[in-house]
Design a protein around this motif. Structure first.
Motif, PDB file in Angstrom:
ATOM      1  N   MET A   1     -56.123 -43.208 -13.786  1.00 41.11           N
ATOM      2  CA  MET A   1     -57.097 -42.293 -13.214  1.00 41.11           C
ATOM      3  C   MET A   1     -56.472 -41.620 -11.981  1.00 41.11           C
ATOM      4  N   ALA A   2     -56.930 -41.979 -10.773  1.00 41.04           N
ATOM      5  CA  ALA A   2     -56.484 -41.293  -9.563  1.00 41.04           C
ATOM      6  C   ALA A   2     -55.773 -42.249  -8.618  1.00 41.04           C
ATOM      7  N   ALA A   3     -54.961 -41.665  -7.762  1.00 37.94           N
ATOM      8  CA  ALA A   3     -54.337 -42.410  -6.670  1.00 37.94           C
ATOM      9  C   ALA A   3     -55.215 -42.193  -5.437  1.00 37.94           C
ATOM     10  N   ILE A   4     -55.867 -43.245  -5.007  1.00 32.80           N
ATOM     11  CA  ILE A   4     -56.814 -43.129  -3.885  1.00 32.80           C
ATOM     12  C   ILE A   4     -56.236 -43.848  -2.675  1.00 32.80           C
ATOM     13  N   CYS A   5     -56.079 -43.083  -1.617  1.00 27.96           N
ATOM     14  CA  CYS A   5     -55.541 -43.598  -0.369  1.00 27.96           C
ATOM     15  C   CYS A   5     -56.687 -44.157   0.466  1.00 27.96           C
ATOM     16  N   VAL A   6     -56.503 -45.378   0.945  1.00 28.14           N
ATOM     17  CA  VAL A   6     -57.504 -46.021   1.786  1.00 28.14           C
ATOM     18  C   VAL A   6     -56.920 -46.185   3.184  1.00 28.14           C
ATOM     19  N   PHE A   7     -57.601 -45.602   4.154  1.00 31.74           N
ATOM     20  CA  PHE A   7     -57.256 -45.771   5.557  1.00 31.74           C
ATOM     21  C   PHE A   7     -58.162 -46.857   6.125  1.00 31.74           C
ATOM     22  N   CYS A   8     -57.584 -47.812   6.846  1.00 28.39           N
ATOM     23  CA  CYS A   8     -58.377 -48.893   7.431  1.00 28.39           C
ATOM     24  C   CYS A   8     -57.556 -49.640   8.469  1.00 28.39           C
ATOM     25  N   ALA A   9     -58.208 -50.559   9.141  1.00 24.63           N
ATOM     26  CA  ALA A   9     -57.596 -51.312  10.235  1.00 24.63           C
ATOM     27  C   ALA A   9     -56.545 -52.293   9.735  1.00 24.63           C
ATOM     28  N   SER A  10     -55.548 -52.504  10.573  1.00 22.79           N
ATOM     29  CA  SER A  10     -54.529 -53.508  10.276  1.00 22.79           C
ATOM     30  C   SER A  10     -54.560 -54.644  11.299  1.00 22.79           C
ATOM     31  N   SER A  11     -55.599 -54.696  12.087  1.00 21.96           N
ATOM     32  CA  SER A  11     -55.718 -55.733  13.115  1.00 21.96           C
ATOM     33  C   SER A  11     -55.848 -57.113  12.495  1.00 21.96           C
ATOM     34  N   ARG A  12     -55.249 -58.090  13.137  1.00 21.48           N
ATOM     35  CA  ARG A  12     -55.327 -59.480  12.690  1.00 21.48           C
ATOM     36  C   ARG A  12     -56.539 -60.208  13.276  1.00 21.48           C
ATOM     37  N   THR A  13     -57.341 -59.528  14.097  1.00 17.76           N
ATOM     38  CA  THR A  13     -58.431 -60.202  14.823  1.00 17.76           C
ATOM     39  C   THR A  13     -59.817 -59.707  14.429  1.00 17.76           C
ATOM     40  N   LEU A  14     -59.960 -59.218  13.222  1.00 11.92           N
ATOM     41  CA  LEU A  14     -61.229 -58.637  12.786  1.00 11.92           C
ATOM     42  C   LEU A  14     -62.205 -59.699  12.298  1.00 11.92           C
ATOM     43  N   ASP A  15     -63.489 -59.354  12.369  1.00 11.53           N
ATOM     44  CA  ASP A  15     -64.515 -60.195  11.760  1.00 11.53           C
ATOM     45  C   ASP A  15     -64.268 -60.254  10.253  1.00 11.53           C
ATOM     46  N   GLN A  16     -64.601 -61.367   9.660  1.00 13.44           N
ATOM     47  CA  GLN A  16     -64.397 -61.577   8.228  1.00 13.44           C
ATOM     48  C   GLN A  16     -65.114 -60.526   7.393  1.00 13.44           C
ATOM     49  N   ARG A  17     -66.249 -60.024   7.853  1.00  9.48           N
ATOM     50  CA  ARG A  17     -67.010 -59.043   7.065  1.00  9.48           C
ATOM     51  C   ARG A  17     -66.202 -57.783   6.789  1.00  9.48           C
ATOM     52  N   PHE A  18     -65.318 -57.395   7.728  1.00  8.71           N
ATOM     53  CA  PHE A  18     -64.489 -56.214   7.506  1.00  8.71           C
ATOM     54  C   PHE A  18     -63.386 -56.501   6.482  1.00  8.71           C
ATOM     55  N   LEU A  19     -62.840 -57.698   6.535  1.00  6.17           N
ATOM     56  CA  LEU A  19     -61.836 -58.090   5.540  1.00  6.17           C
ATOM     57  C   LEU A  19     -62.463 -58.165   4.153  1.00  6.17           C
ATOM     58  N   ASP A  20     -63.686 -58.688   4.086  1.00  2.60           N
ATOM     59  CA  ASP A  20     -64.401 -58.769   2.808  1.00  2.60           C
ATOM     60  C   ASP A  20     -64.700 -57.380   2.263  1.00  2.60           C
ATOM     61  N   LEU A  21     -65.091 -56.458   3.138  1.00  2.00           N
ATOM     62  CA  LEU A  21     -65.363 -55.083   2.721  1.00  2.00           C
ATOM     63  C   LEU A  21     -64.099 -54.463   2.126  1.00  2.00           C
ATOM     64  N   ALA A  22     -62.979 -54.638   2.798  1.00  2.00           N
ATOM     65  CA  ALA A  22     -61.719 -54.070   2.309  1.00  2.00           C
ATOM     66  C   ALA A  22     -61.338 -54.667   0.961  1.00  2.00           C
ATOM     67  N   ALA A  23     -61.476 -55.976   0.815  1.00  2.00           N
ATOM     68  CA  ALA A  23     -61.154 -56.625  -0.461  1.00  2.00           C
ATOM     69  C   ALA A  23     -62.064 -56.107  -1.569  1.00  2.00           C
ATOM     70  N   GLU A  24     -63.330 -55.912  -1.266  1.00  2.00           N
ATOM     71  CA  GLU A  24     -64.277 -55.366  -2.245  1.00  2.00           C
ATOM     72  C   GLU A  24     -63.864 -53.957  -2.672  1.00  2.00           C
ATOM     73  N   VAL A  25     -63.467 -53.124  -1.711  1.00  2.00           N
ATOM     74  CA  VAL A  25     -63.027 -51.766  -2.031  1.00  2.00           C
ATOM     75  C   VAL A  25     -61.803 -51.809  -2.938  1.00  2.00           C
ATOM     76  N   GLY A  26     -60.819 -52.630  -2.591  1.00  2.00           N
ATOM     77  CA  GLY A  26     -59.617 -52.720  -3.417  1.00  2.00           C
ATOM     78  C   GLY A  26     -59.924 -53.156  -4.835  1.00  2.00           C
ATOM     79  N   ALA A  27     -60.761 -54.178  -4.965  1.00  2.00           N
ATOM     80  CA  ALA A  27     -61.118 -54.680  -6.290  1.00  2.00           C
ATOM     81  C   ALA A  27     -61.874 -53.627  -7.095  1.00  2.00           C
ATOM     82  N   GLU A  28     -62.775 -52.917  -6.454  1.00  2.00           N
ATOM     83  CA  GLU A  28     -63.555 -51.903  -7.174  1.00  2.00           C
ATOM     84  C   GLU A  28     -62.680 -50.711  -7.572  1.00  2.00           C
ATOM     85  N   LEU A  29     -61.748 -50.337  -6.718  1.00  2.00           N
ATOM     86  CA  LEU A  29     -60.794 -49.286  -7.101  1.00  2.00           C
ATOM     87  C   LEU A  29     -60.055 -49.683  -8.372  1.00  2.00           C
TER      88      LEU A  29
END
Length: 181
Positions: A1-29
């Protein structure tokens, strides 16, 4: 299908909810058959989105400057890892390799990437869709400020209209897919 670029934080000190959101986006892509294009890092949300895509069988393309490879934060598990000589050339490659852009919560680097693709779109240098995922109102203050820019005529309404705002992963990906040419 498409190549979708995702911009997001690379910080190691984020709340887990942001990491979970990113993982959900990757899996859904991946479930939707898209290739993830990322900043090529293995930390923070950037690492989580790539891991999410791979966990669902999706291909990943990382683009990272040599300076970050030297700091040992490169996503070596990426299906393809392109190493650039600078942050500026990284953005150029990411834009060239992508069909659409999705911005998740992030800091200065994420905003820099968002504004780069948005500015080039307002100059008609590309017509690739751009969506901001405003999870839990993360971007609300920024979006309010941007709307004020249009009221003060620093930003044309047509420029603001190039950016789609979504509030859920489903809404964000559906918006991107509906605008792919």
């Amino acid at each position: 299908m498409a190549a979708i670029c995702v911009f997001c934080a690379s910080s190691r000190t984020l709340d887990q909810r942001f990491l979970d959101l990113a993982a959900e986006v990757g899996a859904e892509l991946a479930r939707r058959g898209h290739t993830l294009v990322s900043g090529g890092g293995c930390v923070g949300m950037m690492g989580a989105v790539a891991d999410g895509a791979r966990s669902a069988g999706g291909p990943t393309l990382g683009v990272i400057p040599q300076a970050l490879v030297d700091l040992e934060v490169a996503d070596l598990a990426s299906d393809e890892l392109l190493v650039t000589d600078s942050m500026a050339s990284r953005k150029t490659v990411m834009i060239d390799k992508s069909d659409a852009f999705l911005t998740l919560p992030g800091g200065l680097g994420t905003l820099d990437e968002l504004f780069e693709v948005w500015t080039t779109a307002t100059l008609a240098l590309h017509a690739k869709p751009m969506v901001v995922l405003d999870a839990d109102g993360f971007y609300r203050p920024l979006l309010d400020w941007l709307r004020a820019l249009t009221d003060q005529r620093f930003l044309k309404p047509a420029g603001l209209d190039l950016l789609t705002v979504a509030h859920t992963v489903e809404e964000a990906l559906t918006a991107l897919e509906s605008r792919l040419t």
